[in-house]
Scaffold this motif. Structure first.
Motif, PDB file in Angstrom:
ATOM      1  N   VAL A   1       0.737  -4.154  -3.760  1.00 16.64           N
ATOM      2  CA  VAL A   1       2.144  -4.044  -3.205  1.00 16.64           C
ATOM      3  C   VAL A   1       2.388  -5.467  -2.467  1.00 16.64           C
ATOM      4  N   THR A   2       1.277  -6.218  -2.486  1.00 16.29           N
ATOM      5  CA  THR A   2       1.360  -7.707  -1.989  1.00 16.29           C
ATOM      6  C   THR A   2       1.942  -8.609  -2.947  1.00 16.29           C
ATOM      7  N   LYS A   3       2.163  -8.255  -4.277  1.00 17.28           N
ATOM      8  CA  LYS A   3       2.449  -9.092  -5.135  1.00 17.28           C
ATOM      9  C   LYS A   3       3.892  -9.787  -4.865  1.00 17.28           C
ATOM     10  N   GLU A   4       4.436 -11.020  -5.337  1.00 16.12           N
ATOM     11  CA  GLU A   4       5.567 -11.470  -5.343  1.00 16.12           C
ATOM     12  C   GLU A   4       6.557 -10.627  -6.171  1.00 16.12           C
ATOM     13  N   GLY A   5       7.692 -10.500  -5.454  1.00 17.29           N
ATOM     14  CA  GLY A   5       8.888  -9.586  -5.931  1.00 17.29           C
ATOM     15  C   GLY A   5       8.706  -7.986  -5.443  1.00 17.29           C
ATOM     16  N   SER A   6       7.664  -7.844  -4.651  1.00 13.14           N
ATOM     17  CA  SER A   6       7.428  -6.522  -3.724  1.00 13.14           C
ATOM     18  C   SER A   6       8.367  -6.505  -2.667  1.00 13.14           C
ATOM     19  N   GLN A   7       8.914  -5.213  -2.753  1.00 13.62           N
ATOM     20  CA  GLN A   7       9.862  -4.979  -1.720  1.00 13.62           C
ATOM     21  C   GLN A   7       9.020  -4.223  -0.376  1.00 13.62           C
ATOM     22  N   ILE A   8       7.511  -4.195  -0.566  1.00 17.01           N
ATOM     23  CA  ILE A   8       6.773  -3.593   0.500  1.00 17.01           C
ATOM     24  C   ILE A   8       5.941  -4.519   1.420  1.00 17.01           C
ATOM     25  N   ASP A   9       6.145  -4.269   2.637  1.00 17.94           N
ATOM     26  CA  ASP A   9       5.209  -5.035   3.479  1.00 17.94           C
ATOM     27  C   ASP A   9       4.297  -4.082   4.191  1.00 17.94           C
ATOM     28  N   ILE A  10       3.007  -4.687   4.233  1.00 16.79           N
ATOM     29  CA  ILE A  10       1.967  -3.945   4.965  1.00 16.79           C
ATOM     30  C   ILE A  10       1.467  -4.383   6.108  1.00 16.79           C
ATOM     31  N   PHE A  11       1.066  -3.625   7.293  1.00 17.90           N
ATOM     32  CA  PHE A  11       0.661  -4.005   8.611  1.00 17.90           C
ATOM     33  C   PHE A  11      -0.746  -3.506   8.907  1.00 17.90           C
ATOM     34  N   GLU A  12      -1.155  -3.937   9.928  1.00 18.66           N
ATOM     35  CA  GLU A  12      -2.598  -3.880  10.246  1.00 18.66           C
ATOM     36  C   GLU A  12      -2.924  -2.192  10.415  1.00 18.66           C
ATOM     37  N   ASN A  13      -2.093  -1.709  10.992  1.00 15.19           N
ATOM     38  CA  ASN A  13      -2.156  -0.063  11.230  1.00 15.19           C
ATOM     39  C   ASN A  13      -1.676   0.718  10.282  1.00 15.19           C
ATOM     40  N   ASP A  14      -1.338   0.277   9.004  1.00 12.71           N
ATOM     41  CA  ASP A  14      -1.049   1.123   7.903  1.00 12.71           C
ATOM     42  C   ASP A  14      -2.403   1.652   7.217  1.00 12.71           C
ATOM     43  N   THR A  15      -2.235   2.917   7.102  1.00 17.08           N
ATOM     44  CA  THR A  15      -3.491   3.567   6.536  1.00 17.08           C
ATOM     45  C   THR A  15      -3.332   3.460   5.152  1.00 17.08           C
ATOM     46  N   ILE A  16      -4.457   3.905   4.176  1.00 14.26           N
ATOM     47  CA  ILE A  16      -4.272   3.843   2.946  1.00 14.26           C
ATOM     48  C   ILE A  16      -3.128   4.848   2.505  1.00 14.26           C
ATOM     49  N   ASP A  17      -2.955   5.901   3.149  1.00  7.79           N
ATOM     50  CA  ASP A  17      -2.122   6.982   2.691  1.00  7.79           C
ATOM     51  C   ASP A  17      -0.700   6.443   3.051  1.00  7.79           C
ATOM     52  N   ASP A  18      -0.410   5.703   4.077  1.00  7.55           N
ATOM     53  CA  ASP A  18       0.768   4.976   4.400  1.00  7.55           C
ATOM     54  C   ASP A  18       1.197   4.104   3.488  1.00  7.55           C
ATOM     55  N   ILE A  19       0.159   3.279   2.836  1.00  9.16           N
ATOM     56  CA  ILE A  19       0.489   2.381   1.703  1.00  9.16           C
ATOM     57  C   ILE A  19       1.106   2.801   0.362  1.00  9.16           C
ATOM     58  N   LEU A  20       0.289   4.029   0.239  1.00  9.25           N
ATOM     59  CA  LEU A  20       0.809   4.762  -1.113  1.00  9.25           C
ATOM     60  C   LEU A  20       1.994   5.258  -0.772  1.00  9.25           C
ATOM     61  N   GLN A  21       2.550   5.828   0.308  1.00  9.95           N
ATOM     62  CA  GLN A  21       3.866   6.442   0.715  1.00  9.95           C
ATOM     63  C   GLN A  21       4.883   5.360   0.580  1.00  9.95           C
ATOM     64  N   LYS A  22       4.433   4.246   1.083  1.00 11.70           N
ATOM     65  CA  LYS A  22       5.404   3.140   1.064  1.00 11.70           C
ATOM     66  C   LYS A  22       5.770   2.652  -0.533  1.00 11.70           C
ATOM     67  N   PHE A  23       4.762   2.785  -1.224  1.00 10.74           N
ATOM     68  CA  PHE A  23       4.804   2.391  -2.583  1.00 10.74           C
ATOM     69  C   PHE A  23       5.835   3.564  -3.292  1.00 10.74           C
ATOM     70  N   ILE A  24       5.620   4.812  -2.937  1.00 16.62           N
ATOM     71  CA  ILE A  24       6.449   5.597  -3.612  1.00 16.62           C
ATOM     72  C   ILE A  24       8.097   5.461  -3.149  1.00 16.62           C
ATOM     73  N   TYR A  25       8.319   5.168  -2.088  1.00 15.76           N
ATOM     74  CA  TYR A  25       9.560   5.035  -1.642  1.00 15.76           C
ATOM     75  C   TYR A  25      10.219   3.823  -1.759  1.00 15.76           C
ATOM     76  N   LEU A  26       9.335   2.541  -1.946  1.00 14.97           N
ATOM     77  CA  LEU A  26       9.692   1.124  -2.152  1.00 14.97           C
ATOM     78  C   LEU A  26       9.285   0.545  -3.365  1.00 14.97           C
ATOM     79  N   GLY A  27       8.464   1.067  -4.085  1.00 14.27           N
ATOM     80  CA  GLY A  27       7.765   0.552  -5.402  1.00 14.27           C
ATOM     81  C   GLY A  27       8.906   0.419  -6.504  1.00 14.27           C
ATOM     82  N   ASN A  28       8.447  -0.773  -7.297  1.00 13.75           N
ATOM     83  CA  ASN A  28       9.428  -0.901  -8.488  1.00 13.75           C
ATOM     84  C   ASN A  28       8.115  -1.705  -9.384  1.00 13.75           C
ATOM     85  N   GLU A  29       8.785  -2.015 -10.752  1.00 15.82           N
ATOM     86  CA  GLU A  29       7.969  -2.715 -11.706  1.00 15.82           C
ATOM     87  C   GLU A  29       7.104  -3.831 -11.210  1.00 15.82           C
ATOM     88  N   HIS A  30       7.535  -4.474 -10.078  1.00 20.66           N
ATOM     89  CA  HIS A  30       7.041  -5.854  -9.941  1.00 20.66           C
ATOM     90  C   HIS A  30       5.580  -5.689  -9.157  1.00 20.66           C
TER      91      HIS A  30
END
Length: 447
Positions: A395-424
């Motif tokens: 989710v940190t790759k160039e072209g990603s629409q996802i930003d993660i923050f210190e208080n994001d849990t691993i479940d938060d990161i996955l949920q962000k990927f579901i809502y914001l993820g793309n081929e990048h």
């Protein structure tokens, strides 16, 4: 030929029969000859590597924060020849849309050069979107469907491919007789099976009951039974379609009864849509162990309706997600998950029912799809012994629409990927333990 073991260490997420989403922080997975040979906590690494000669003998990839592995996406319903129409023609309802946009496009696939050009783009796009397994509809043209199989094989995707059957209520320029449809389907099936490619399987594909008479449906059911084949078709997509089927088959109790009496319903049957199934119909679908392919983008884009997927799941019916290109304008399973969540929210707003969460959407895009296709013993999650079909996400790759923050849990990161993820976000796309992404990118540079 034996392939060396490789190991990935980091965060994993997958589904089980008991739990729609399990997120694991520090785990290891070992893959050899395309199969998962161990999946465990990271502190058990040395124990698992002993039979393979220790750490010096294996390739180990360690993921960082923001990177994780999920099972490959499974699209249970997609029309490969409709790919040129993606994002257009959505101004009409289903039956008009078929006549104006779909049938004229599909008829062009008699031209194998045209077929190859379209299928090359379609398969690359679908696989690039992380769909490691796709259940494709082709057209009525056997040779064009074989061309689709060629291209799927070239890029290493897992797939079911169907030669479409339609011998009534279809345009004069795009129709076949029952005899032609049956014999050509048998030719297609035999041609695919002769290749002995376990990744690509034929699937019997009566388009829907309105386009196939009883004689054709009966002969297709027999062929499927005799050769142990999967079946896919459409059902209860719109109210007008349901009424039409009632008029065409007045001696049947309902839409499901048409397929049931023809012998087309089994645990290997994929029924696309199922928006307007009655209580009685849903009971038969469950009893026959059929699967429903829920296609929320398509259902809302051409205003077919909104399927109550929570009800299907609660009743114990197998449900996977489908993009239904080109009724659905996107071939992305991320989009399918998002649309699924939106449709469930619509139902919750208007009926006060409980909506599904991102956990159920994730399950339907992975293990649920494998269950619908009756291949959950082979793929769908990270159980030992299954094929390693997987996506490495960053989710940190160039072209990603996802930003993660210190208080994001691993479940938060996955949920962000579901809502914001793309081929990048896909850095590796594994099918049977082989990373097919380099081949996709190479093909993209040539086109």
């Amino acid at each position: 030929m034996d392939q060396p073991l490789f190991v990935i260490r980091g965060m994993f997420a997958h589904s089980t029969i008991e739990n729609p989403l399990i997120v694991l922080a520090d785990h290891i997975i070992g893959v050899s000859n395309g199969k998962i040979v161990f999946f465990d906590q990271a502190d058990q690494l040395d124990k698992h590597l002993q039979p393979f000669g220790g750490r010096s003998k294996v390739s180990l990839t360690e993921l960082k924060r923001g990177q994780f592995v999920i099972p490959g996406f499974i699209d249970t319903h997609i029309h490969a020849p409709q790919y040129p129409n993606s994002g257009k023609g959505l101004d009409l309802g289903l039956l008009e849309w078929l006549e104006k946009y779909t049938f004229p496009t599909e008829a062009k696939f008699k031209d194998l050069e045209f077929a190859e050009h379209v299928y090359e783009k379609a398969v690359r796009r679908v696989l690039r979107n992380g769909t490691t397994t796709a259940c494709y509809y082709g057209t009525i043209h056997t040779d064009a469907c074989m061309k689709l199989c060629d291209i799927i094989d070239k890029y290493g995707q897992r797939a079911f491919v169907g030669k479409v059957n339609m011998n009534q209520n279809s345009p004069e320029y795009y129709i076949e007789t029952a005899e032609e449809s049956t014999s050509e389907t048998e030719r297609f099936v035999d041609s695919v099976l002769e290749r002995k490619n376990q990744r690509i399987q034929p699937i019997i594909t009566p388009r829907f009951a309105a386009s196939c008479d009883d004689k054709l449906m009966n002969s297709l059911a027999k062929l499927a039974h005799d050769k142990g084949l999967h079946i896919q078709t459409h059902i209860s997509e719109t109210k007008d379609e349901v009424a039409w089927i009632g008029n065409l088959f007045p001696d049947h109790d309902h839409y499901v009864d048409v397929y049931d009496k023809a012998g087309l319903l089994s645990k290997r049957t994929v029924l696309a849509h199922g928006i307007y199934l009655t209580t009685e119909e849903r009971k038969i679908v469950k009893d026959r162990e059929c699967g429903i392919s829920h296609c929320p983008n398509s259902n809302t884009s051409i205003r077919s309706g909104t399927c109550d997927v929570k009800q299907l799941l609660d009743e114990g019916i197998k449900v996977g997600l489908g993009t239904d290109c080109s009724g659905g304008y996107s071939t992305s399973m991320n989009d399918a998950m998002r649309c699924c969540l939106h449709v469930s929210n619509f139902h919750a707003i208007h009926t006060e029912k409980i909506h599904i969460s991102h956990r159920e959407a994730f399950m339907m895009a992975t293990l649920g799809g494998a269950q619908v296709l009756d291949i959950a013993d082979r793929i769908g999650n990270f159980e030992v012994g299954k094929a390693f079909d997987a996506l490495v996400i960053d989710v940190t790759k160039e072209g990603s629409q996802i930003d993660i923050f210190e208080n994001d849990t691993i479940d938060d990161i996955l949920q962000k990927f579901i809502y914001l993820g793309n081929e990048h976000n896909f850095t590796r796309i594994y099918v049977d333990g082989a990373d097919v992404l380099p081949m996709l990118l190479k093909g993209s540079q040539k086109s």
